[in-house]
Design a protein around this motif. Sequence first.
Motif, PDB file in Angstrom:
ATOM      1  N   ILE A  19       0.811  -1.215   0.000  1.00 47.41           N
ATOM      2  CA  ILE A  19       0.000   0.000   0.000  1.00 47.41           C
ATOM      3  C   ILE A  19       0.845   1.267   0.000  1.00 47.41           C
ATOM      4  O   ILE A  19       0.616   2.157  -0.824  1.00 47.41           O
ATOM      5  CB  ILE A  19      -0.980  -0.010   1.188  1.00 47.41           C
ATOM      6  N   PRO A  20       1.853   1.372   0.905  1.00 48.11           N
ATOM      7  CA  PRO A  20       2.645   2.613   0.879  1.00 48.11           C
ATOM      8  C   PRO A  20       3.274   2.869  -0.482  1.00 48.11           C
ATOM      9  O   PRO A  20       3.252   4.008  -0.982  1.00 48.11           O
ATOM     10  CB  PRO A  20       3.725   2.354   1.933  1.00 48.11           C
ATOM     11  N   ILE A  58       0.768   4.291  -2.669  1.00 51.01           N
ATOM     12  CA  ILE A  58       0.484   5.700  -2.387  1.00 51.01           C
ATOM     13  C   ILE A  58       1.527   6.581  -3.057  1.00 51.01           C
ATOM     14  O   ILE A  58       1.216   7.589  -3.693  1.00 51.01           O
ATOM     15  CB  ILE A  58       0.435   5.944  -0.862  1.00 51.01           C
ATOM     16  N   CYS A  97       0.936   6.840  -6.577  1.00 51.16           N
ATOM     17  CA  CYS A  97      -0.185   7.712  -6.884  1.00 51.16           C
ATOM     18  C   CYS A  97       0.233   9.174  -6.920  1.00 51.16           C
ATOM     19  O   CYS A  97      -0.402   9.995  -7.578  1.00 51.16           O
ATOM     20  CB  CYS A  97      -1.287   7.541  -5.847  1.00 51.16           C
ATOM     21  N   SER A 134      -5.969   9.735  -8.919  1.00 49.21           N
ATOM     22  CA  SER A 134      -5.060   9.093  -7.975  1.00 49.21           C
ATOM     23  C   SER A 134      -5.197   9.728  -6.597  1.00 49.21           C
ATOM     24  O   SER A 134      -5.016   9.053  -5.585  1.00 49.21           O
ATOM     25  CB  SER A 134      -3.622   9.175  -8.476  1.00 49.21           C
ATOM     26  N   VAL A 139      -5.827   7.700  -3.099  1.00 46.63           N
ATOM     27  CA  VAL A 139      -5.107   7.911  -1.851  1.00 46.63           C
ATOM     28  C   VAL A 139      -6.086   8.184  -0.718  1.00 46.63           C
ATOM     29  O   VAL A 139      -5.994   7.612   0.372  1.00 46.63           O
ATOM     30  CB  VAL A 139      -4.113   9.082  -2.017  1.00 46.63           C
ATOM     31  N   ILE A 198      -7.866   4.989   0.362  1.00 46.60           N
ATOM     32  CA  ILE A 198      -7.116   4.060   1.203  1.00 46.60           C
ATOM     33  C   ILE A 198      -6.966   4.623   2.612  1.00 46.60           C
ATOM     34  O   ILE A 198      -7.116   3.901   3.598  1.00 46.60           O
ATOM     35  CB  ILE A 198      -5.738   3.720   0.573  1.00 46.60           C
ATOM     36  N   VAL A 199      -6.728   5.924   2.709  1.00 45.70           N
ATOM     37  CA  VAL A 199      -6.504   6.505   4.035  1.00 45.70           C
ATOM     38  C   VAL A 199      -7.762   6.342   4.885  1.00 45.70           C
ATOM     39  O   VAL A 199      -7.713   5.877   6.029  1.00 45.70           O
ATOM     40  CB  VAL A 199      -6.113   7.988   3.902  1.00 45.70           C
ATOM     41  N   LEU A 204      -4.331  -0.032  -4.816  1.00 42.24           N
ATOM     42  CA  LEU A 204      -3.035   0.586  -4.615  1.00 42.24           C
ATOM     43  C   LEU A 204      -1.909  -0.407  -4.803  1.00 42.24           C
ATOM     44  O   LEU A 204      -0.864  -0.084  -5.375  1.00 42.24           O
ATOM     45  CB  LEU A 204      -2.978   1.225  -3.233  1.00 42.24           C
TER      46      LEU A 204
END
Lengths: 115, 434, 776
Positions: free
Chosen positions: C377-378, C381, C384, C392, C396, C399-400, C423
């Motif tokens: 995931i990171p 991000i 993105c 994108s 982000v 997901i957050v 992601l």
Amino acid sequence: MARSTSKDAQDLFRALWSAYSATPTNLKIIDLYVMYAVFTALIQVVYMAMVGSFPFNSFLSGVLSCVGTAVLAVCLRIQVNKENKEFKDLAPERAFADFVLCNLVLHLVIMNFLG
Amino acid sequence: MSKKLIVLFLGLVPLLCTCFSPDTPSDRRVLVLLDDFAIKSSHSIFFNNLKSRGFDLDFKLADDPTISLQRYGQYLYDALILFSPTIERFGGSIDAAAILDFVDSGHDLIVAANGNASDLIREIATECGVDFDEDSSALVIDHSGYAVSATEGDHTLIASDDFIKSDVILGSEKIKAPVLFQGIGHSLNPSNSLVLKVLSASPSAYSANPKSKLTSPPSLTGTSMSLVSVVQARNNARILISGSLSMFSNRFFRSDVQKAGSPTKHDKSGNEQFVTELSKWVFHERGHLKAVNVKHHKVGEVDEPAIYRINDDLEYSVEIYEWSGKTWEPYVANDVQVQFYMMSPYVLKTLSTDNKGYYFTAFKVPDVYGVFQFKVEYERLGYTSLSLSKQIPVRPFRHNEYERFIPAAYPYYGAAFSMMAGFFIFTAVHLYHK
Amino acid sequence: MAASDAPNGDVLIRNAFGSVLAFLILLLIGVLAFSIRLFSVIKYESVIHEFDPYFNYRVTQFLTKNGIYDFWNWFDDRTWYPLGRVIGGTVYPGLTLTAGTLYWFLHSLNIPLSVETVCVFTAPIFSAFASWATYLLTKEIKGVGAGLTAAALLAMVPSYISRSVAGSYDNEAVAIFALIFTFYLYIKTLNTGSLFYATLNSLSYFYMVCSWGGYTFIINLIPMHVLLCIVTGRYSSRLYIAYAPLVILGTLLAALVPVVGFNAVMTSEHFASFLVFIIIHVVALVYYIKGILSPKMFKVALALVVSIGLAVCCAMVAVIIALVASSPTKGWSGRSLSLLDPTYASKYIPIIASVSEHQPPTWPSYFMDINVLAFLIPAGIIACFSPLSDASLFAVLYIVLSVYFSGVMVRLMLVLAPAACILSGIALSQAFDVFTRSIKFQLPSLSDHSHIDARDASSEKVVLDDTIKTDKNEDTPKERMTKRSKKKEKEPVEKPPTKFQIKKRLSVLPFEASIIAVILLVLLVAFYVVHCVWAAAEAYSAPSIVLTSHSNDGLHVFDDFREAYAWLSHNTDVDDKVASWWDYGYQTTAMANRTVIVDNNTWNNTHIATVGTAMSSPEKAAWEIFHSLDVKYVLVVFGGLVGYPSDDINKFLWMVRIGGGVFPHIKEPDYLRDGQYRIDSMATPTMLNCLMYKLSYYRFVETDGKAFDRVRRTEIGKKYFKLTHFEEVFTTHHWMVRIYKLKPPKNRIRGKNKKSKSKTSSTTTSKRKGTRRNPF
């Protein structure tokens, strides 16, 4: 201070007016249509404030039909505006067809929700 | 003897098919268990009375090894009379539990005890909610309410006239003469709602051994002591429990009676009338109700719906009849109520009647949906309890049953339609302009 | 195949080939998504799982039998006795209508599938749809390669599998598809600015509202995204077109769903969208004026318009706050409040806190449910942010927010899963992109190309063959999946270069490092695939209505639930009422067709508290409560004999809490010894005398002579006792379900004379009549 502000405001409105008169007629028609819709919506809100919100679904559908019409018209206006470069590749006919479709859906839902 | 039995049994065979049924609640076949056959003749008035009312009496010694209440799971008798106060063990397959099962399956029972009642009889009585004085030699003694009698100078022969006030149990004709009673008293649990004191002792009566001196205060005294009680079980089986067997005897039936301190002397004691009326009640010749034809429907309709809607108007009717011993007669009362019940009664209406047994009312379904019940809970002294409940769901409005075209909403309708009209005009103008 | 043509550099054919390949891959992803969820059918049988699906199944049966209008107006008198439940107005109809439509469609084609079969397979079908929707969404965000990768990841993400295995016929099964598809249409509208997509978007939102209460996530996420765009200066007319019609049409459509109704405008979950709706109008006006005025005049105008606009906004905010503050729960429903304040539910609403899926998740559950995606995931991000587009940015934000929400409630892990897949798909695709480009620049490009393409095509074919064979061997699917995922990673490899070759990027990594990195990534993904298959096969395919256990002497099957429900349906009267804890309400109505007092809908806390109170009361009081509710049978679930941990004794404290919340004479400390919940000889007398204890452990000592409870791992406290007001009528083979009947009131009432053997019972029975009371 206040004097200058009001003078500024006057200048502003004059400038606004002159800028606005330059817009094409078809956009002006849309604007008129939008104004009409917003005005109808306001009347209904005032009426609701006086009478109370009992047939709430009717009120909601009445107001939202006006707001929806206005919003859709604004969308159409954005799309058919020739100065707007974002929608160069979108034909006005296509935009209008989308607009009609959107309106049909809107009014169908309104009819459903009104009673 | 055995041949006679077989004949008797064959005679009973056709009757076996018509065992106790709600349609004809009266008992027809009665088993009488005696200590010895002398009782058969000494109590013949009572027995003959029963016979004349159509009962089939089958006399057996209580310790006869051949007696049995049921055969192949079917009860052979509709009622049981226990005139065997001293029996310690029944013969055959009968014991206390069998007798109680007999009652629990809806049959009637008359129990008579006397001065030296056995533990077995006491146990049966206790199971039915009647507690005889535990002192086995105690008798009811009343020094002011005794019966004046030439032969017996004893104060254990009591003339009691403290009857229960119920036409249903004792008949509509007032019992004028006091009832002669000689035997043991018993007490009832006041919280026990099933058992009724039919003949109470007078305030001056107490229960003690007449032969010994009174050393401690008697456990049973005064009006709290009962002489004759009846029980109506929840399944409407009826039980009569008397502390005196001689109350049923020919001697007491015929005897004249004068209550001590009372100037009037009756030629005949009230025993015969009292016992006869009581036996009519016990054997369901009186006070037995049935409810049939529970009907409900919407006003203006005939068929019973599967579900009601809130705020429907409905009509409810029920027919109630009383058994007269031979036929079902219309029951007349003005206090039958119906509840429309969901956890608590939402509607409580007294039913109107046409005096022919038909009870009816009409009401509006409350503005609450849920699963309701029509409940008739009719419990009156002496009558069998009626408990009818019929489940019926109540639903809310359907989506198209709500109010439409409300005047207050016309502006909104107008706005919505004007928007549609505006849309068409705009479409035309827009396209034309291009 | 066209592979030989590709190296000739004919771009058109290459593109055509690419899209055909992409289409095939999507098809395979769909098949994968469908088939990986069939483990439960293969390992067990084609049954509906768990609790809520049984209700949905029953509703679907009703729908297919009685039609849509009767369904809409269905008043169910067989549940929540005697209150009943208005099913049409309290259920999200999306799932039911979907399955109903599917059923009618199949029947119009003369395919006579039973309702149950349709229901069982609805979830797998929709997870295939969901993976395609993921493809579309990710494609809008980052292109085809990322889209395919994300779709493949989503097709087998364990978190989603847990809710959509065949038989798990629950709202979430279709809602996740609706969620992703709505997001796709939103992004699509945002990218094209077409009203057509805006209309579709609102219709898709309508479907989502029909399907799941989680639609509030959409109606909060999209306004947040819009606001973020405005704040970061990314406002455009397209944003307006994407958002404004959605709010109006979406609100109207949502209000059409009976269960939502006026909530769509009355509750504060929806207020954010209206607020942003106003803001976007103000901003649109500002941009418009800015457009038609000269910059100098605009500065003057700005001061005026902004101040007026701000004043209007402040007024609106004030009005909204006043509205919210005036409503009793501050306008937020309990479940939503527990989102913002995780301690809310356990503090105030035990009935919400009692459900395990409303608890916050633990760390292992993250690893279990999204596995390696958590680490990707990171990277996604970061990907993105280069370059950052509206789409994108949306990813982000998505997901957050979903990470936050999933941290509050296990259930919402399901919302996190698609975001994580998207992601991770982006991250993986970008990483492969970089590595393979580096490799390609350092190799003779032409030969390499043909090589890769040929190999791809062949592997494609192998996969196809494998799928057709549908080998049920345990090893083959794993292998197959690995292969396919490999191919998937390779697929983006070969397309982006056509784009990027021209641009001549400079970021070229060393050849060996690239190779190793690619291998490592492939290993990572292979690990993910293995984990997913394991999760699908072992962890999430148990239907919970049939249990199995492995022991030394082989496999044991515990089919006690269905045994008990079948007993009920064959041996009890149609109108008999069965009381049990609410977990088993849906199953009882659906499988035994008997009226229940409470069920999993939990809409009436008092009613549940009544049952909880009955279960925690001594026998006599419980009998009175049940009798007042016309209950004939009481059903308890008992796991002490076979060691089934989620039985009623383990849930009992919740019954006490929920009951005590309404009826204060039930006090939790009475059931605890020094704060400890125990059922052994140290247990409190209240505990040992309550109905639940008695019904669970009645005659338990007869099983092994010691009465050893295998769940609590202790001998029970009170072994020999008799039931006075209840009688056991049925106990299933493994004692998991025990059914008791309420004894009728005593026909006679005993007197008081002492009979040493029955002294106690005489006092209780003689008192019974007098103390009967209504618990309400």
